[in-house]
Design a protein around this motif. Structure first.
Motif: not given
Length: 334
Positions: A6-17, A34-50
């Motif tokens: 979920t988006m909550n998982d992405v937020a925890r992984e990227a350490q953003v809100s 820098a935040l966008a890069a961390r979020i993108s990396a977390a999305i790829v790592k977790l396999g998040y889809r909207r």
């Protein structure tokens, strides 16, 4: 089975809100790189889809999906329409969900209900030959709606048609102009709007050419290629006609197969072009409708409504083109 991230998982992984993640996945561009890069990396790592289905339930949000209900996906005509709709929708960021009614009214109604339950943003519909439910009975809200290829009795929709009557008239006049007087009509059921219009154009041309209509030369039961082949074969055996107008591509192919089986041909013009029309000797003369333009026009119409177009609903009739390649003339005697 592991749950979907979920988006909550992405937020925890990227350490953003969570709000920052939501803005990022929804296309915001004013996020710190820098935040966008961390979020993108977390999305790829977790396999998040909207989850667009869930998103579309929230006010002001959409599924970015357009429903397309056609008659028969196996018919090259409808597959070309679908491809054209898809190309326009894809360029606008929309996915197209395609389904076939198989000309069955109840099935068409079930498909419409299912698409609306899935919160599609708009729908493009080829109405079935035997509608089951009146459009006034469809529970609201109905998303922006476009009727394609055939009209339907519903005021709050745009419609995109071809000039079926005009094309059939031109084809029949070409046959009469080449000397034919007993011109057969071979097509599908008059329950279908396009067939009624094409038969009307055929009869108009006969009147203009001073030819009396002969019901024995009007065949409206050729739903399949095989049925058209049998019908034209009978015309040949009985020497009943001296030319044939075929009202759709399946009827044209059936007629060509009947000619092949009989070892002789009649002058022929068919409605709808098709890939192998140039392979005959002579090539097949056709009435060509711009199928891709019809599909694109329907897709552009529904997208315009989604962008806020509130102009009066309209019917657009697109022109056809007669392409004479030689099959409309009598075979030369050897």
């Amino acid at each position: 089975m592991a749950r979907n991230p979920t988006m909550n998982d992405v937020a925890r992984e990227a350490q953003v809100s969570l709000k920052t993640v939501s803005r990022h996945v929804n296309g915001a561009t004013n996020i710190d790189p820098a935040l966008a890069a961390r979020i993108s990396a977390a999305i790829v790592k977790l396999g998040y889809r909207r989850n667009l289905s869930a998103a579309s339930l929230r006010p002001g949000r959409t599924s970015k999906t357009i429903g397309l209900v056609i008659s028969d996906l196996a018919n090259p005509y409808y597959s070309t329409l679908a491809r054209a709709v898809e190309s326009v929708a894809d360029a606008a960021g929309y996915l197209v969900t395609i389904a076939s009614s198989n000309e069955e009214g109840p099935r068409h109604d079930r498909l419409m209900d299912r698409l609306m339950e899935q919160r599609v943003d708009g729908v493009i519909v080829v109405p079935p030959r035997h509608p089951a439910r009146d459009w006034s009975e469809v529970p609201p809200p109905i998303p922006p709606l476009v009727f394609l290829d055939r009209p339907a009795p519903f005021a709050d929709a745009d419609t995109v048609l071809a000039d079926n009557a005009g094309g059939a008239r031109a084809a029949t006049l070409a046959l009469s102009g080449a000397g034919a007087r007993r011109i057969a009509y071979v097509g599908d059921s008059p329950d279908i709007h396009t067939m009624r219009e094409r038969h009307a154009g055929y009869t108009t041309a006969l009147t203009e050419a001073g030819i009396r209509a002969d019901d024995s030369l009007t065949i409206t039961s050729a739903h399949t290629r095989e049925q058209a082949e049998r019908a034209v074969g009978a015309l040949l055996r009985e020497d009943a006609a001296d030319a044939v107008f075929t009202a759709n591509n399946r009827s044209t192919i059936g007629a060509l197969l009947a000619f092949q089986e009989a070892g002789r041909r009649l002058p022929l013009v068919g409605f709808d072009d098709f890939e192998t029309s140039l392979l005959g000797n002579p090539p097949v003369s056709v009435v060509s409708q711009d199928i891709e333009l019809m599909g694109r026009t329907a897709a552009e119409s529904v997208l315009a409504r989604l962008r806020g177009d509130t102009s009066a609903f309209a019917t657009k009739v697109l022109p056809t083109r007669l392409i004479l390649r030689g099959s409309e003339r009598r075979p030369e005697r050897g």
